[in-house]
Every structure is written in C-alpha cells, then in structure tokens.
Enzyme design. Sequence first.
Site, PDB file in Angstrom:
ATOM      1  N   CYS A 109       5.651 -14.908   0.789  1.00  0.00           N
ATOM      2  CA  CYS A 109       6.427 -15.968   0.149  1.00  0.00           C
ATOM      3  C   CYS A 109       5.551 -16.804  -0.771  1.00  0.00           C
ATOM      4  CB  CYS A 109       7.068 -16.834   1.223  1.00  0.00           C
ATOM      5  SG  CYS A 109       8.036 -18.201   0.580  1.00  0.00           S
ATOM      6  N   CYS A 205       9.571 -18.888   6.571  1.00  0.00           N
ATOM      7  CA  CYS A 205       9.475 -19.502   5.253  1.00  0.00           C
ATOM      8  C   CYS A 205      10.831 -19.542   4.558  1.00  0.00           C
ATOM      9  CB  CYS A 205       8.463 -18.709   4.413  1.00  0.00           C
ATOM     10  SG  CYS A 205       8.212 -19.350   2.758  1.00  0.00           S
TER      11      CYS A 205
END
Length: 371
Positions: A109, A205
């Site tokens: 991410c 995330c």
Amino acid sequence: MTVRAARSRPERIIIGLSGGVDSAVAAHRLLEQGHQVEALFMKNWEEDDDPHGGYCAAAEDLADARAVAERLGIRLHTVNFATEYWDRVFEHFLAEYRALRTPNPDILCNREIKFAAFLEHALNLGAEAIATGHYARVEHGASGHRLCLCADANKDQTYFLHLLDQHQLAHARFPLHDLGKPEVRAIARRLGLANAAKKDSTGICFIGERRFGEFLARYVDRTPGPIEDPEGRVLGEHHGLAYYTIGQRQGLGIGGIAGGGEAPWFVATKDPEHNRLIVVQGKHHPLLMAGSLHAQPPHWIAGEAPATPFDCLARLRHRQPLQRCTVETLGPEGCQVRFAEAQRAVTPGQSIVFYQGETCLGGAVIEHATP
C-alpha cells in the site's frame, strides 16, 4: 555521502491527512518550518461498514481530518483511490492468502498508493513534495536518498517503507522522524486537536479494524481440515489453511487436549496436499525455529544490490530487534539469508528487511525457511 535530513528552503507540501494524530502533528510541524502546506484525505475502500460494528469507518476519519485541517488553517483535498487500491494492492493480498501465504498489505500500500497514486496526484496539484505521519527519516544527498531509522526505535516504520525507490524518497517528507509517540500526543493536546487521544489504527491498510476471519471469508473459501501434531495425532479441526499463520497461538480451539499437557500450541506448518494444519507445543519448538531462509529477489532502495555476499542486520517483522545475518543474492532466483541466531516463525509472504547501521537497504518477500 553528504546528507541532510530536511530541506532548508520552504516548499509546497501536501500531507496525507488520515484523521489520526500522527499526520495531524506532522502537518503542524511542516507549518512551523515555514512550508506552504495543504492536506489530502484518501478514500481507498468503497465498503463502509456499520460504525456500530466497531470498525474504523472512512466517514469518521474524514470528519477528523476536516477538523484538523480547519484547526490548522490548511486546505483539505479529498480523493478516491479505491480502484487503484483494489487493482494494485488488494488483488495481490487475496492471491497471497489463497496461496496459503501471509502477506503484509501495508508494505505494498505504501509503494502503490501513498507514495505512487498520492504522490502523482499531489505533483499534479502543484506540490513539490508529499508528507505523511510515518516514523522514519529520509536523508537527501548528491548521490541519492537514504531511508533511515527514526529516533524512536519502538515506533520506527521503515519496515513498512522498504519498497520505496529513489524517486519516491526524493519527494517524501517525514516530519515526525525525531519524535516519540508521547511527544506527538503532547503536541496534539497543546494544539487543542480533537484527535489527540485517538487510538492508533491496527487494521488492514485503508480497510480498517475488522473481524479479520469474517472479512477474509468474503473473498477466500473456507476448506476445513484436521489440526494435527507432528506425530499425526488429530487435535481438532481448522477452518481453512489460509486463515492461519506460522507461529499463531490464538484461535486454534485446541486447549485442554487430553494427554497434551498444559503448554500452549502454535502453528508450525501447513500441509496443503493433505489439508492439514500442523501445530506444536512450546514457543521455541524446533519446528518453529530456522537458521536461514530463502526470499524473492530483493528490492534495493539505492537501485542496485550491494556486493554479495554481505553481512548486515535484518528484521522479519515490525518492531523485531535487528538480527545479524549474511545475505547472498541469487539473481532471478532470489536471495538466501543465513542468521547468526535461529529465527522463530519464519513466515512465507511476510518481508525480511535489511539494514546497515541506521540505513534501510531494502527487503524481500520470504518464500520459506531453510535448515
């Protein structure tokens, strides 16, 4: 290499404002340094669960980000990167679980969303750099950019940032590099920020803090099978091998097995051929320990690999104390890492990250433990 930790002249910087206290104080520090600061809130997941379910709802985070931006007097942009997140991060996340590995989506991410999609968007808005509330440090020099450990070893997040490259680091600013979390919260309280006491996010995330097994079951089939000890004695039933990770203790449901003794059980390995989950007793059982591992081809932050083999320090998980090791790169076949001391719960799909001194060199995805 001559380095400096921060730019001396004012810059136009867009900070990723998440709604948490770290990015809020990071924004304040940039303003203190005289930079022209704007903020951006990223929405990267389309499903908003019922807030009464205990999850971290994007709407609540956006409200907190707006309150911080208003308190600091900075403009807040909003953007939706849900498509990019699904294509670049979440599909890989699911593929790894289906392959019975344990991925770390925060690492991907950071590379693909926070320091790629966000960076590109910010540059298109006229920014010279982006900032986040990560606990890390970048040093900029004529020969390149180094990712370095921050002042607070307990909070250091270079493990999650090791996939960044020179272009990304050139535009990255980490205003919290010299602070610890208690200092950050104290600054937030002094500024009167409403999120000064907001707890840290520990969820996936951008997806949030969910009941992970229930969430994963939406995308990964459950295929129950036996839980066995190394001698083949059946101790219980697992919900599907994808739902367990090496070294896991909680959630096995096999406490109090007759003749098993009182020592806790830990996941030692997975047997996909027979759909068996093998567990052992004792945190440092020999089946949980490994003196070396094989990993995929590493990413090197400097852009090229050090001369191999070489000695360095490494960690296999966030906050693990740095471990002495020797790394031998094997071209497209990956790399072999030998440790000075045996390591516990080497987990396929997780990352090993390498360091020399305070500098993060890069890292690689673990394939498997080796003798």
